[in-house]
Design a protein around this motif. Structure first.
Motif, PDB file in Angstrom:
ATOM      1  N   MET A   1       0.847  -1.201   0.000  1.00  0.00           N
ATOM      2  CA  MET A   1       0.000   0.000   0.000  1.00  0.00           C
ATOM      3  C   MET A   1       0.882   1.250   0.000  1.00  0.00           C
ATOM      4  O   MET A   1       1.762   1.395   0.835  1.00  0.00           O
ATOM      5  N   ALA A   2       0.649   2.116  -0.954  1.00  0.00           N
ATOM      6  CA  ALA A   2       1.342   3.408  -1.002  1.00  0.00           C
ATOM      7  C   ALA A   2       0.324   4.496  -0.690  1.00  0.00           C
ATOM      8  O   ALA A   2      -0.798   4.473  -1.210  1.00  0.00           O
ATOM      9  N   PHE A   3       0.715   5.434   0.153  1.00  0.00           N
ATOM     10  CA  PHE A   3      -0.222   6.499   0.491  1.00  0.00           C
ATOM     11  C   PHE A   3       0.528   7.764   0.874  1.00  0.00           C
ATOM     12  O   PHE A   3       1.658   7.715   1.380  1.00  0.00           O
ATOM     13  N   THR A   4      -0.115   8.891   0.620  1.00  0.00           N
ATOM     14  CA  THR A   4       0.406  10.192   1.015  1.00  0.00           C
ATOM     15  C   THR A   4      -0.322  10.643   2.268  1.00  0.00           C
ATOM     16  O   THR A   4      -1.557  10.583   2.349  1.00  0.00           O
ATOM     17  N   LEU A   5       0.458  11.093   3.227  1.00  0.00           N
ATOM     18  CA  LEU A   5      -0.058  11.502   4.534  1.00  0.00           C
ATOM     19  C   LEU A   5       0.283  12.965   4.766  1.00  0.00           C
ATOM     20  O   LEU A   5       1.392  13.407   4.449  1.00  0.00           O
ATOM     21  N   VAL A   6      -0.664  13.705   5.317  1.00  0.00           N
ATOM     22  CA  VAL A   6      -0.449  15.116   5.617  1.00  0.00           C
ATOM     23  C   VAL A   6      -0.859  15.390   7.062  1.00  0.00           C
ATOM     24  O   VAL A   6      -1.868  14.856   7.536  1.00  0.00           O
ATOM     25  N   THR A   7      -0.084  16.218   7.751  1.00  0.00           N
ATOM     26  CA  THR A   7      -0.476  16.713   9.064  1.00  0.00           C
ATOM     27  C   THR A   7      -0.580  18.224   9.008  1.00  0.00           C
ATOM     28  O   THR A   7       0.253  18.894   8.376  1.00  0.00           O
ATOM     29  N   TRP A   8      -1.622  18.755   9.678  1.00  0.00           N
ATOM     30  CA  TRP A   8      -1.881  20.204   9.579  1.00  0.00           C
ATOM     31  C   TRP A   8      -2.638  20.669  10.816  1.00  0.00           C
ATOM     32  O   TRP A   8      -3.725  20.158  11.109  1.00  0.00           O
ATOM     33  N   ASN A   9      -2.080  21.615  11.539  1.00  0.00           N
ATOM     34  CA  ASN A   9      -2.827  22.300  12.592  1.00  0.00           C
ATOM     35  C   ASN A   9      -3.712  23.320  11.893  1.00  0.00           C
ATOM     36  O   ASN A   9      -3.219  24.325  11.375  1.00  0.00           O
ATOM     37  N   ILE A  10      -5.012  23.065  11.894  1.00  0.00           N
ATOM     38  CA  ILE A  10      -5.934  23.870  11.087  1.00  0.00           C
ATOM     39  C   ILE A  10      -6.451  25.094  11.838  1.00  0.00           C
ATOM     40  O   ILE A  10      -6.975  26.029  11.238  1.00  0.00           O
ATOM     41  N   ASN A  11      -6.341  25.102  13.178  1.00  0.00           N
ATOM     42  CA  ASN A  11      -6.793  26.246  13.985  1.00  0.00           C
ATOM     43  C   ASN A  11      -8.265  26.573  13.704  1.00  0.00           C
ATOM     44  O   ASN A  11      -8.600  27.670  13.274  1.00  0.00           O
ATOM     45  N   SER A  12      -9.108  25.584  13.953  1.00  0.00           N
ATOM     46  CA  SER A  12     -10.571  25.624  13.800  1.00  0.00           C
ATOM     47  C   SER A  12     -11.007  24.999  12.472  1.00  0.00           C
ATOM     48  O   SER A  12     -10.948  25.637  11.412  1.00  0.00           O
ATOM     49  N   VAL A  13     -11.440  23.756  12.558  1.00  0.00           N
ATOM     50  CA  VAL A  13     -11.834  23.030  11.346  1.00  0.00           C
ATOM     51  C   VAL A  13     -13.136  23.569  10.775  1.00  0.00           C
ATOM     52  O   VAL A  13     -13.350  23.513   9.550  1.00  0.00           O
ATOM     53  N   ARG A  14     -14.000  24.113  11.604  1.00  0.00           N
ATOM     54  CA  ARG A  14     -15.246  24.666  11.076  1.00  0.00           C
ATOM     55  C   ARG A  14     -14.996  26.006  10.394  1.00  0.00           C
ATOM     56  O   ARG A  14     -15.522  26.283   9.309  1.00  0.00           O
ATOM     57  N   LEU A  15     -14.190  26.849  11.000  1.00  0.00           N
ATOM     58  CA  LEU A  15     -13.864  28.147  10.408  1.00  0.00           C
ATOM     59  C   LEU A  15     -13.111  27.984   9.096  1.00  0.00           C
ATOM     60  O   LEU A  15     -13.298  28.773   8.156  1.00  0.00           O
ATOM     61  N   ARG A  16     -12.280  26.944   9.018  1.00  0.00           N
ATOM     62  CA  ARG A  16     -11.405  26.775   7.846  1.00  0.00           C
ATOM     63  C   ARG A  16     -11.738  25.510   7.059  1.00  0.00           C
ATOM     64  O   ARG A  16     -10.857  24.942   6.400  1.00  0.00           O
ATOM     65  N   ALA A  17     -12.987  25.089   7.106  1.00  0.00           N
ATOM     66  CA  ALA A  17     -13.398  23.906   6.337  1.00  0.00           C
ATOM     67  C   ALA A  17     -13.103  24.088   4.851  1.00  0.00           C
ATOM     68  O   ALA A  17     -12.702  23.142   4.162  1.00  0.00           O
ATOM     69  N   GLY A  18     -13.288  25.314   4.370  1.00  0.00           N
ATOM     70  CA  GLY A  18     -13.006  25.590   2.962  1.00  0.00           C
ATOM     71  C   GLY A  18     -11.552  25.373   2.595  1.00  0.00           C
ATOM     72  O   GLY A  18     -11.233  24.915   1.489  1.00  0.00           O
ATOM     73  N   LEU A  19     -10.656  25.689   3.524  1.00  0.00           N
ATOM     74  CA  LEU A  19      -9.233  25.473   3.264  1.00  0.00           C
ATOM     75  C   LEU A  19      -8.896  23.985   3.271  1.00  0.00           C
ATOM     76  O   LEU A  19      -8.058  23.528   2.488  1.00  0.00           O
ATOM     77  N   VAL A  20      -9.558  23.239   4.152  1.00  0.00           N
ATOM     78  CA  VAL A  20      -9.361  21.787   4.152  1.00  0.00           C
ATOM     79  C   VAL A  20      -9.829  21.211   2.822  1.00  0.00           C
ATOM     80  O   VAL A  20      -9.134  20.383   2.203  1.00  0.00           O
ATOM     81  N   GLU A  21     -10.991  21.659   2.351  1.00  0.00           N
ATOM     82  CA  GLU A  21     -11.505  21.183   1.063  1.00  0.00           C
ATOM     83  C   GLU A  21     -10.561  21.566  -0.077  1.00  0.00           C
ATOM     84  O   GLU A  21     -10.353  20.786  -1.008  1.00  0.00           O
ATOM     85  N   LYS A  22      -9.991  22.742  -0.006  1.00  0.00           N
ATOM     86  CA  LYS A  22      -9.027  23.187  -1.024  1.00  0.00           C
ATOM     87  C   LYS A  22      -7.809  22.260  -1.040  1.00  0.00           C
ATOM     88  O   LYS A  22      -7.355  21.833  -2.111  1.00  0.00           O
ATOM     89  N   LEU A  23      -7.308  21.928   0.125  1.00  0.00           N
ATOM     90  CA  LEU A  23      -6.151  21.038   0.202  1.00  0.00           C
ATOM     91  C   LEU A  23      -6.497  19.653  -0.345  1.00  0.00           C
ATOM     92  O   LEU A  23      -5.735  19.072  -1.126  1.00  0.00           O
ATOM     93  N   LEU A  24      -7.648  19.124   0.068  1.00  0.00           N
ATOM     94  CA  LEU A  24      -8.048  17.795  -0.392  1.00  0.00           C
ATOM     95  C   LEU A  24      -8.236  17.765  -1.906  1.00  0.00           C
ATOM     96  O   LEU A  24      -7.881  16.789  -2.571  1.00  0.00           O
ATOM     97  N   THR A  25      -8.788  18.829  -2.446  1.00  0.00           N
ATOM     98  CA  THR A  25      -9.045  18.890  -3.890  1.00  0.00           C
ATOM     99  C   THR A  25      -7.768  19.081  -4.694  1.00  0.00           C
ATOM    100  O   THR A  25      -7.538  18.396  -5.702  1.00  0.00           O
ATOM    101  N   GLU A  26      -6.915  20.005  -4.254  1.00  0.00           N
ATOM    102  CA  GLU A  26      -5.734  20.353  -5.038  1.00  0.00           C
ATOM    103  C   GLU A  26      -4.557  19.395  -4.830  1.00  0.00           C
ATOM    104  O   GLU A  26      -3.787  19.142  -5.756  1.00  0.00           O
ATOM    105  N   GLU A  27      -4.421  18.874  -3.620  1.00  0.00           N
ATOM    106  CA  GLU A  27      -3.262  18.029  -3.310  1.00  0.00           C
ATOM    107  C   GLU A  27      -3.608  16.542  -3.255  1.00  0.00           C
ATOM    108  O   GLU A  27      -2.722  15.699  -3.411  1.00  0.00           O
ATOM    109  N   ALA A  28      -4.859  16.219  -2.999  1.00  0.00           N
ATOM    110  CA  ALA A  28      -5.366  14.844  -2.999  1.00  0.00           C
ATOM    111  C   ALA A  28      -4.541  13.868  -2.169  1.00  0.00           C
ATOM    112  O   ALA A  28      -4.160  12.797  -2.639  1.00  0.00           O
ATOM    113  N   PRO A  29      -4.248  14.210  -0.901  1.00  0.00           N
ATOM    114  CA  PRO A  29      -3.575  13.225  -0.051  1.00  0.00           C
ATOM    115  C   PRO A  29      -4.525  12.068   0.243  1.00  0.00           C
ATOM    116  O   PRO A  29      -5.749  12.196   0.099  1.00  0.00           O
ATOM    117  N   ASP A  30      -3.975  10.954   0.669  1.00  0.00           N
ATOM    118  CA  ASP A  30      -4.823   9.823   1.034  1.00  0.00           C
ATOM    119  C   ASP A  30      -5.339   9.953   2.463  1.00  0.00           C
ATOM    120  O   ASP A  30      -6.462   9.546   2.764  1.00  0.00           O
TER     121      ASP A  30
END
Length: 262
Positions: free
Chosen positions: A1-30
């Motif tokens: 199994m090969a996978f990409t892993l990312v760690t990120w202190n988001i400092n409020s997942v609800r406030l920055r949900a859009g940034l999480v979605e941007k990362l998931l869409t543009e970088e597509a980590p597993d």
């Protein structure tokens, strides 16, 4: 199994949900591990992430503070958590992949502003937390494990913008650095980022207080990806997405990446 892993202190997942979605869409980590979610689990925007294909979600949360979550498009089971220092804080959650690899997502206390446990309870809590990590790793050596998160310590001289000027600043004091290394060595953890990028200044956090964070570049590497010794050789392709620190209404941390071939 090969996978990409990312760690990120988001400092409020609800406030920055859009940034999480941007990362998931543009970088597509597993797998994406978030810290400082600042939300009860039931209010975290898991459905929005699932709509992007990240249908596996394990988390621990609390209102307004702490909070950790693992978002995955790979099958993952909830592997529990540890209540570090018995404070009831949501600072750890573990998820197990189908190949048996356990991912530990950690949020170590920041420690306040004064590097003296006699006058600063928060600093004492931080030292106790990391000492408990050390002791647990000594009792049970981690195997087939990855530990990621905001560990709130920049251990090396080239993990901060000025070693000399930050020696008395919380996150880079000698006592914290020693505690970090004791915990790392107790578990025989390998710092994957520095395995891949052994030399040079490297930061994952820039203060909100800086008027020109990018130009001043007074950063620290507070966010880490460790792997247990038995799988560390499988880690590669480490990088820090510095550009994310410049996104609209960003976190003060940047995402840290690694890839594993297991």
């Amino acid at each position: 199994m090969a996978f990409t892993l990312v760690t990120w202190n988001i400092n409020s997942v609800r406030l920055r949900a859009g940034l999480v979605e941007k990362l998931l869409t543009e970088e597509a980590p597993d797998v994406l591990c978030l810290q400082e979610c600042k939300s009860p689990v039931e209010l975290m925007p898991a459905e929005a992430f699932a709509a992007l294909g990240y249908t596996h979600f394990v988390a621990r949360g609390q209102k307004g503070y702490n909070g950790v979550a693992i978002i995955s498009r790979l099958p993952m089971r909830d592997a529990g958590h540890i209540d570090w220092c018995a404070k009831g804080d949501a600072r750890h959650v573990a998820g197990e992949l189908e190949n048996g690899v356990v991912i530990h997502n950690m949020y170590v206390p920041a420690g306040g502003d004064v590097a003296d446990r006699e006058v600063n309870e928060k600093f004492g809590h931080k030292l106790d937390f990391v000492a408990e990590m050390r002791d647990r790793f000594r009792e049970s050596l981690p195997e087939k494990s990855i530990l990621v998160g905001d560990l709130n310590i920049a251990p090396r001289e080239d993990d901060v913008w000025s070693h000399k000027k930050l020696l008395k600043v919380v996150s880079h004091t000698p006592i914290e650095v020693e505690a970090y290394h004791e915990a790392q060595e107790a578990g025989k953890w390998v710092d994957i980022t520095r395995q891949d990028i052994p030399e040079g200044q490297l930061y994952s956090w820039w203060s909100y207080r800086a008027k020109d964070w990018d130009g001043a570049d007074k950063g620290r590497r507070l966010d880490h990806i460790w792997a247990s010794g038995d799988i560390a050789a499988a880690g590669h392709s480490s990088r820090i997405l510095r550009a994310a620190r410049g996104w609209e209404k960003p976190s003060d941390h940047a995402p840290v990446f690694a890839r594993f071939d297991l």
